[in-house]
Design a protein around this motif. Structure first.
Motif, PDB file in Angstrom:
ATOM      1  N   LEU A 127       0.803  -1.227   0.000  1.00  0.00           N
ATOM      2  CA  LEU A 127       0.000   0.000   0.000  1.00  0.00           C
ATOM      3  C   LEU A 127       0.832   1.271   0.000  1.00  0.00           C
ATOM      4  CD1 LEU A 127      -3.129  -0.449   2.313  1.00  0.00           C
ATOM      5  CD2 LEU A 127      -3.030  -0.084  -0.149  1.00  0.00           C
ATOM      6  N   PHE A 128       1.868   1.336   0.825  1.00  0.00           N
ATOM      7  CA  PHE A 128       2.569   2.603   1.037  1.00  0.00           C
ATOM      8  C   PHE A 128       4.063   2.492   0.762  1.00  0.00           C
ATOM      9  CE2 PHE A 128      -0.964   2.503   4.144  1.00  0.00           C
ATOM     10  CZ  PHE A 128      -1.702   3.578   3.653  1.00  0.00           C
ATOM     11  N   THR A 129       4.581   3.502   0.060  1.00  0.00           N
ATOM     12  CA  THR A 129       6.020   3.701  -0.088  1.00  0.00           C
ATOM     13  C   THR A 129       6.324   5.043   0.548  1.00  0.00           C
ATOM     14  OG1 THR A 129       6.156   2.414  -2.123  1.00  0.00           O
ATOM     15  CG2 THR A 129       7.938   3.979  -1.711  1.00  0.00           C
ATOM     16  N   LEU A 130       7.342   5.086   1.396  1.00  0.00           N
ATOM     17  CA  LEU A 130       7.700   6.294   2.135  1.00  0.00           C
ATOM     18  C   LEU A 130       8.975   6.899   1.566  1.00  0.00           C
ATOM     19  CD1 LEU A 130       7.153   8.152   4.580  1.00  0.00           C
ATOM     20  CD2 LEU A 130       8.518   6.563   5.962  1.00  0.00           C
ATOM     21  N   THR A 131       8.902   8.186   1.201  1.00  0.00           N
ATOM     22  CA  THR A 131      10.076   8.871   0.677  1.00  0.00           C
ATOM     23  C   THR A 131      10.216  10.253   1.310  1.00  0.00           C
ATOM     24  OG1 THR A 131       8.910   9.858  -1.197  1.00  0.00           O
ATOM     25  CG2 THR A 131       9.922   7.709  -1.569  1.00  0.00           C
ATOM     26  N   GLU A 132      11.424  10.754   1.234  1.00  0.00           N
ATOM     27  CA  GLU A 132      11.754  12.109   1.675  1.00  0.00           C
ATOM     28  C   GLU A 132      11.971  12.931   0.417  1.00  0.00           C
ATOM     29  OE1 GLU A 132      15.265  14.162   4.421  1.00  0.00           O
ATOM     30  OE2 GLU A 132      15.436  12.075   3.818  1.00  0.00           O
ATOM     31  N   VAL A 133      11.356  14.113   0.354  1.00  0.00           N
ATOM     32  CA  VAL A 133      11.473  14.940  -0.845  1.00  0.00           C
ATOM     33  C   VAL A 133      11.932  16.343  -0.485  1.00  0.00           C
ATOM     34  CG1 VAL A 133       9.772  13.641  -2.182  1.00  0.00           C
ATOM     35  CG2 VAL A 133       9.024  15.587  -0.799  1.00  0.00           C
ATOM     36  N   GLU A 134      12.389  17.028  -1.519  1.00  0.00           N
ATOM     37  CA  GLU A 134      12.769  18.428  -1.368  1.00  0.00           C
ATOM     38  C   GLU A 134      11.510  19.285  -1.336  1.00  0.00           C
ATOM     39  OE1 GLU A 134      15.810  19.791  -0.719  1.00  0.00           O
ATOM     40  OE2 GLU A 134      16.386  17.707  -0.462  1.00  0.00           O
ATOM     41  N   CYS A 135      11.676  20.552  -1.267  1.00  0.00           N
ATOM     42  CA  CYS A 135      10.601  21.508  -1.035  1.00  0.00           C
ATOM     43  C   CYS A 135       9.357  21.255  -1.880  1.00  0.00           C
ATOM     44  CB  CYS A 135      11.115  22.914  -1.301  1.00  0.00           C
ATOM     45  SG  CYS A 135       9.929  24.187  -0.822  1.00  0.00           S
ATOM     46  N   LEU A 136       8.213  21.163  -1.218  1.00  0.00           N
ATOM     47  CA  LEU A 136       6.932  21.015  -1.888  1.00  0.00           C
ATOM     48  C   LEU A 136       6.243  22.371  -2.084  1.00  0.00           C
ATOM     49  CD1 LEU A 136       5.607  17.756  -0.184  1.00  0.00           C
ATOM     50  CD2 LEU A 136       6.428  18.040  -2.532  1.00  0.00           C
ATOM     51  N   ASN A 137       6.960  23.446  -1.774  1.00  0.00           N
ATOM     52  CA  ASN A 137       6.488  24.800  -2.026  1.00  0.00           C
ATOM     53  C   ASN A 137       5.179  25.110  -1.288  1.00  0.00           C
ATOM     54  OD1 ASN A 137       6.766  27.341  -3.180  1.00  0.00           O
ATOM     55  ND2 ASN A 137       5.569  26.803  -4.984  1.00  0.00           N
ATOM     56  N   ASN A 138       5.109  24.671  -0.037  1.00  0.00           N
ATOM     57  CA  ASN A 138       3.934  24.952   0.783  1.00  0.00           C
ATOM     58  C   ASN A 138       4.400  25.236   2.211  1.00  0.00           C
ATOM     59  OD1 ASN A 138       0.981  23.449   1.963  1.00  0.00           O
ATOM     60  ND2 ASN A 138       1.022  25.182   0.575  1.00  0.00           N
ATOM     61  N   CYS A 139       5.442  26.060   2.309  1.00  0.00           N
ATOM     62  CA  CYS A 139       6.138  26.300   3.578  1.00  0.00           C
ATOM     63  C   CYS A 139       5.235  26.845   4.679  1.00  0.00           C
ATOM     64  CB  CYS A 139       7.309  27.244   3.353  1.00  0.00           C
ATOM     65  SG  CYS A 139       8.495  26.637   2.137  1.00  0.00           S
ATOM     66  N   GLY A 140       4.219  27.595   4.324  1.00  0.00           N
ATOM     67  CA  GLY A 140       3.330  28.184   5.323  1.00  0.00           C
ATOM     68  C   GLY A 140       2.472  27.163   6.046  1.00  0.00           C
ATOM     69  N   ASP A 141       2.392  25.954   5.522  1.00  0.00           N
ATOM     70  CA  ASP A 141       1.596  24.891   6.143  1.00  0.00           C
ATOM     71  C   ASP A 141       2.463  23.727   6.617  1.00  0.00           C
ATOM     72  OD1 ASP A 141      -0.974  26.040   5.883  1.00  0.00           O
ATOM     73  OD2 ASP A 141      -1.039  25.468   3.768  1.00  0.00           O
ATOM     74  N   ALA A 142       3.733  23.991   6.860  1.00  0.00           N
ATOM     75  CA  ALA A 142       4.676  22.946   7.255  1.00  0.00           C
ATOM     76  C   ALA A 142       4.282  22.313   8.593  1.00  0.00           C
ATOM     77  CB  ALA A 142       6.076  23.546   7.356  1.00  0.00           C
TER      78      ALA A 142
END
Length: 197
Positions: A127-142
Protein backbone atom coordinates in the motif's frame (compact mmCIF):
# COMPACT_ATOMS: atom_id res chain seq x y z
CA UNK A 1 22.87 -3.71 -11.14
CA UNK A 2 21.29 -1.79 -13.98
CA UNK A 3 18.61 -3.75 -15.87
CA UNK A 4 19.32 -4.67 -19.47
CA UNK A 5 17.03 -2.95 -21.98
CA UNK A 6 14.81 -5.34 -23.93
CA UNK A 7 15.94 -6.19 -27.45
CA UNK A 8 13.52 -5.07 -30.20
CA UNK A 9 12.37 -8.64 -30.76
CA UNK A 10 11.61 -8.96 -27.02
CA UNK A 11 9.50 -5.81 -26.90
CA UNK A 12 5.87 -6.36 -25.96
CA UNK A 13 3.89 -3.15 -26.40
CA UNK A 14 1.48 -2.58 -23.51
CA UNK A 15 0.03 0.86 -24.16
CA UNK A 16 -3.74 0.71 -24.30
CA UNK A 17 -5.65 2.11 -27.27
CA UNK A 18 -6.48 5.15 -25.14
CA UNK A 19 -2.80 5.66 -24.27
CA UNK A 20 -1.78 5.51 -27.92
CA UNK A 21 -4.44 8.07 -28.85
CA UNK A 22 -3.35 10.34 -25.97
CA UNK A 23 0.29 10.14 -27.00
CA UNK A 24 -0.43 10.82 -30.67
CA UNK A 25 -2.57 13.82 -29.68
CA UNK A 26 0.14 15.17 -27.37
CA UNK A 27 2.83 14.68 -30.03
CA UNK A 28 0.88 17.02 -32.33
CA UNK A 29 1.42 19.82 -29.76
CA UNK A 30 5.16 19.85 -30.44
CA UNK A 31 7.48 20.49 -33.40
CA UNK A 32 9.00 16.99 -33.06
CA UNK A 33 8.20 13.70 -31.32
CA UNK A 34 11.11 14.00 -28.89
CA UNK A 35 9.46 17.01 -27.26
CA UNK A 36 6.64 14.77 -26.02
CA UNK A 37 8.98 12.63 -23.92
CA UNK A 38 7.90 13.84 -20.46
CA UNK A 39 4.17 13.27 -21.03
CA UNK A 40 5.00 9.97 -22.78
CA UNK A 41 6.81 8.85 -19.61
CA UNK A 42 3.73 9.79 -17.53
CA UNK A 43 1.59 7.71 -19.87
CA UNK A 44 4.02 4.81 -19.48
CA UNK A 45 4.08 5.15 -15.69
CA UNK A 46 0.28 4.96 -15.66
CA UNK A 47 0.12 2.07 -18.15
CA UNK A 48 2.79 0.03 -16.36
CA UNK A 49 1.17 0.28 -12.92
CA UNK A 50 2.95 3.22 -11.34
CA UNK A 51 6.58 2.79 -12.31
CA UNK A 52 8.89 2.57 -15.31
CA UNK A 53 10.43 -0.88 -15.76
CA UNK A 54 12.87 -1.29 -18.68
CA UNK A 55 9.98 -2.42 -20.88
CA UNK A 56 8.14 0.87 -20.30
CA UNK A 57 11.23 2.90 -21.19
CA UNK A 58 11.70 0.74 -24.29
CA UNK A 59 8.08 1.31 -25.32
CA UNK A 60 8.44 5.08 -24.98
CA UNK A 61 11.64 4.92 -27.04
CA UNK A 62 9.86 2.88 -29.71
CA UNK A 63 6.80 5.15 -29.85
CA UNK A 64 8.87 8.35 -30.03
CA UNK A 65 11.55 7.00 -32.34
CA UNK A 66 14.33 7.65 -29.80
CA UNK A 67 17.05 5.45 -28.34
CA UNK A 68 16.53 3.52 -25.13
CA UNK A 69 19.51 5.34 -23.58
CA UNK A 70 18.04 8.75 -24.35
CA UNK A 71 14.66 7.92 -22.79
CA UNK A 72 16.30 6.24 -19.81
CA UNK A 73 18.48 9.33 -19.31
CA UNK A 74 15.41 11.55 -19.11
CA UNK A 75 13.48 9.13 -16.87
CA UNK A 76 16.35 8.80 -14.41
CA UNK A 77 17.02 12.54 -14.31
CA UNK A 78 13.60 13.38 -12.87
CA UNK A 79 12.53 12.16 -9.43
CA UNK A 80 8.84 12.26 -10.43
CA UNK A 81 9.28 9.04 -12.40
CA UNK A 82 9.47 5.83 -10.38
CA UNK A 83 12.18 3.50 -11.60
CA UNK A 84 11.33 0.73 -9.12
CA UNK A 85 7.98 -0.74 -8.09
CA UNK A 86 6.27 1.41 -5.47
CA UNK A 87 3.22 1.08 -3.27
CA UNK A 88 -0.25 2.05 -4.30
CA UNK A 89 0.36 5.32 -2.42
CA UNK A 90 3.57 7.35 -2.28
CA UNK A 91 3.97 9.23 0.99
CA UNK A 92 6.40 12.01 0.09
CA UNK A 93 7.44 13.98 3.17
CA UNK A 94 9.13 17.34 2.66
CA UNK A 95 12.16 17.83 4.90
CA UNK A 96 13.39 21.16 3.55
CA UNK A 97 14.05 24.03 5.95
CA UNK A 98 10.53 25.16 6.90
CA UNK A 99 9.20 21.63 7.18
CA UNK A 100 12.29 20.49 9.08
CA UNK A 101 11.93 23.34 11.59
CA UNK A 102 8.24 22.49 12.04
CA UNK A 103 8.83 18.81 12.77
CA UNK A 104 9.15 16.95 9.46
CA UNK A 105 11.71 14.51 10.87
CA UNK A 106 9.40 13.70 13.78
CA UNK A 107 6.67 13.02 11.20
CA UNK A 108 9.03 10.79 9.21
CA UNK A 109 9.98 8.86 12.35
CA UNK A 110 6.32 8.46 13.24
CA UNK A 111 5.48 7.17 9.75
CA UNK A 112 8.42 4.74 9.85
CA UNK A 113 7.29 3.41 13.23
CA UNK A 114 3.60 3.30 12.24
CA UNK A 115 4.20 1.56 8.91
CA UNK A 116 7.14 -0.59 9.98
CA UNK A 117 9.32 0.56 7.07
CA UNK A 118 12.27 2.85 6.45
CA UNK A 119 12.68 5.59 3.84
CA UNK A 120 12.48 4.20 0.31
CA UNK A 121 10.71 1.04 1.42
CA UNK A 122 7.22 -0.24 0.70
CA UNK A 123 4.92 -1.84 3.24
CA UNK A 124 4.53 -5.65 2.89
CA UNK A 125 0.89 -5.19 1.81
CA UNK A 126 2.06 -2.99 -1.11
CA UNK A 127 0.00 0.00 0.00
CA UNK A 128 2.57 2.60 1.04
CA UNK A 129 6.02 3.70 -0.09
CA UNK A 130 7.70 6.29 2.14
CA UNK A 131 10.08 8.87 0.68
CA UNK A 132 11.75 12.11 1.68
CA UNK A 133 11.47 14.94 -0.84
CA UNK A 134 12.77 18.43 -1.37
CA UNK A 135 10.60 21.51 -1.04
CA UNK A 136 6.93 21.01 -1.89
CA UNK A 137 6.49 24.80 -2.03
CA UNK A 138 3.93 24.95 0.78
CA UNK A 139 6.14 26.30 3.58
CA UNK A 140 3.33 28.18 5.32
CA UNK A 141 1.60 24.89 6.14
CA UNK A 142 4.68 22.95 7.25
CA UNK A 143 5.22 20.12 7.80
CA UNK A 144 3.81 18.90 4.48
CA UNK A 145 3.46 15.54 2.77
CA UNK A 146 2.35 14.85 -0.80
CA UNK A 147 0.17 11.81 -1.46
CA UNK A 148 -0.57 11.46 -5.15
CA UNK A 149 -2.23 14.65 -6.28
CA UNK A 150 -2.87 16.19 -2.84
CA UNK A 151 -0.87 17.94 -0.16
CA UNK A 152 -1.42 16.99 3.47
CA UNK A 153 -0.59 20.04 5.57
CA UNK A 154 0.31 20.95 9.15
CA UNK A 155 0.94 17.31 9.93
CA UNK A 156 0.71 15.81 13.39
CA UNK A 157 0.72 12.15 14.42
CA UNK A 158 -3.07 12.36 14.77
CA UNK A 159 -3.44 13.73 11.24
CA UNK A 160 -1.12 11.01 9.94
CA UNK A 161 -3.35 8.36 11.55
CA UNK A 162 -6.43 9.89 9.86
CA UNK A 163 -4.71 10.11 6.48
CA UNK A 164 -3.48 6.52 6.60
CA UNK A 165 -6.93 5.28 7.58
CA UNK A 166 -8.58 7.22 4.73
CA UNK A 167 -6.07 5.87 2.24
CA UNK A 168 -6.48 2.28 3.46
CA UNK A 169 -10.24 2.55 3.05
CA UNK A 170 -10.29 4.48 -0.21
CA UNK A 171 -9.07 4.37 -3.75
CA UNK A 172 -8.05 7.97 -4.43
CA UNK A 173 -4.70 9.74 -4.75
CA UNK A 174 -2.83 6.66 -5.98
CA UNK A 175 0.44 6.67 -7.91
CA UNK A 176 -1.40 5.59 -11.07
CA UNK A 177 -4.05 8.30 -10.65
CA UNK A 178 -1.33 10.92 -10.27
CA UNK A 179 0.27 9.75 -13.53
CA UNK A 180 -3.13 9.91 -15.25
CA UNK A 181 -3.77 13.42 -13.91
CA UNK A 182 -0.39 14.52 -15.29
CA UNK A 183 -1.30 13.11 -18.70
CA UNK A 184 -4.67 14.87 -18.69
CA UNK A 185 -2.96 18.23 -18.05
CA UNK A 186 -1.48 17.93 -21.54
CA UNK A 187 -4.87 17.55 -23.22
CA UNK A 188 -7.58 20.15 -23.60
CA UNK A 189 -11.24 19.31 -23.03
CA UNK A 190 -11.92 18.55 -26.70
CA UNK A 191 -8.83 16.33 -26.95
CA UNK A 192 -9.81 14.42 -23.79
CA UNK A 193 -13.25 13.78 -25.28
CA UNK A 194 -11.75 12.59 -28.58
CA UNK A 195 -9.54 10.01 -26.87
CA UNK A 196 -12.39 8.76 -24.69
CA UNK A 197 -11.54 10.26 -21.31
Amino acid sequence: MRPRPPRPEELTLRFSERAIKELETIIRHYPNRKSAMLPALWIAQREYGGYLPPEAIAEVAYRLGRSYAEVEGVATFYTMYNKQPVGKYMLEVCTNLSCMLCGAYRILEYLQQKLGIQLGETTPDGLFTLTEVECLNNCGDAPVMQVGDIYCRQLTPEKIDEILEQLRNGNEHTVVQLADAEVQLHLNEQERASVGV
